[in-house]
Design an enzyme around this catalytic site. Sequence first.
Site, PDB file in Angstrom:
ATOM      1  N   ILE A 100      -6.857  -7.583  30.043  1.00  0.00           N
ATOM      2  CA  ILE A 100      -7.923  -6.910  30.796  1.00  0.00           C
ATOM      3  C   ILE A 100      -9.016  -7.927  31.138  1.00  0.00           C
ATOM      4  CG2 ILE A 100      -9.487  -4.916  30.902  1.00  0.00           C
ATOM      5  CD1 ILE A 100      -8.014  -3.724  28.494  1.00  0.00           C
ATOM      6  N   PRO A 101      -8.741  -8.832  32.079  1.00  0.00           N
ATOM      7  CA  PRO A 101      -9.801  -9.766  32.482  1.00  0.00           C
ATOM      8  C   PRO A 101     -10.955  -8.970  33.101  1.00  0.00           C
ATOM      9  CG  PRO A 101      -7.696 -10.298  33.555  1.00  0.00           C
ATOM     10  CD  PRO A 101      -7.523  -9.006  32.840  1.00  0.00           C
ATOM     11  N   HIS A 102     -12.171  -9.238  32.636  1.00  0.00           N
ATOM     12  CA  HIS A 102     -13.314  -8.472  33.126  1.00  0.00           C
ATOM     13  C   HIS A 102     -14.573  -9.323  33.151  1.00  0.00           C
ATOM     14  CE1 HIS A 102     -13.290  -8.117  28.745  1.00  0.00           C
ATOM     15  NE2 HIS A 102     -14.604  -8.031  28.830  1.00  0.00           N
ATOM     16  N   ALA A 103     -15.531  -8.911  33.998  1.00  0.00           N
ATOM     17  CA  ALA A 103     -16.800  -9.637  34.087  1.00  0.00           C
ATOM     18  C   ALA A 103     -17.840  -8.775  34.790  1.00  0.00           C
ATOM     19  CB  ALA A 103     -16.606 -10.938  34.872  1.00  0.00           C
TER      20      ALA A 103
END
Length: 151
Positions: free
Chosen positions: A66-69
């Site tokens: 879950i790449p998130h920013a």
Amino acid sequence: MIMDITQFIDEASILIDFKSKSKKNVLENISHEMSNGNIKDKDLIFEKLYEREKLGTTAFGNGIAIPHARIPNLKEPKILIIQLATPINFEAIDGEKVDLIISLIVPDEKNDLHIKLLAKISELLENKAFRLEVREAKNSKDILSIMESFK
């Protein structure tokens, strides 16, 4: 209140049988997709996603990440669902390669929303039946209806 992430997903935000050769490459592709072709936005999104990965992998095991920013000046959250054609090394805690990615970017100032969306995505991905159905989906319509049924 139940968090409904389907409002941030449409067919264009679902990539099936996607080909990528590395973690960095998939983050570049996510940035490209989420920036709608705006080079400046693409670079900023990539920078923020990559920065987050350097803090620790967003691959949680079971072949998922879950790449998130949080992104400055973003108007609303964006979610991208990627079913990879071939699993890639994402430095997961269980050592498994990743083949299912749900990426999330939210406006910088929306910390509460970021946490709620992340929690909902994590909850979905912890569900073995959900993971199986998404992995077996043949097109973005299928994934949209899976998302609806697991709301």
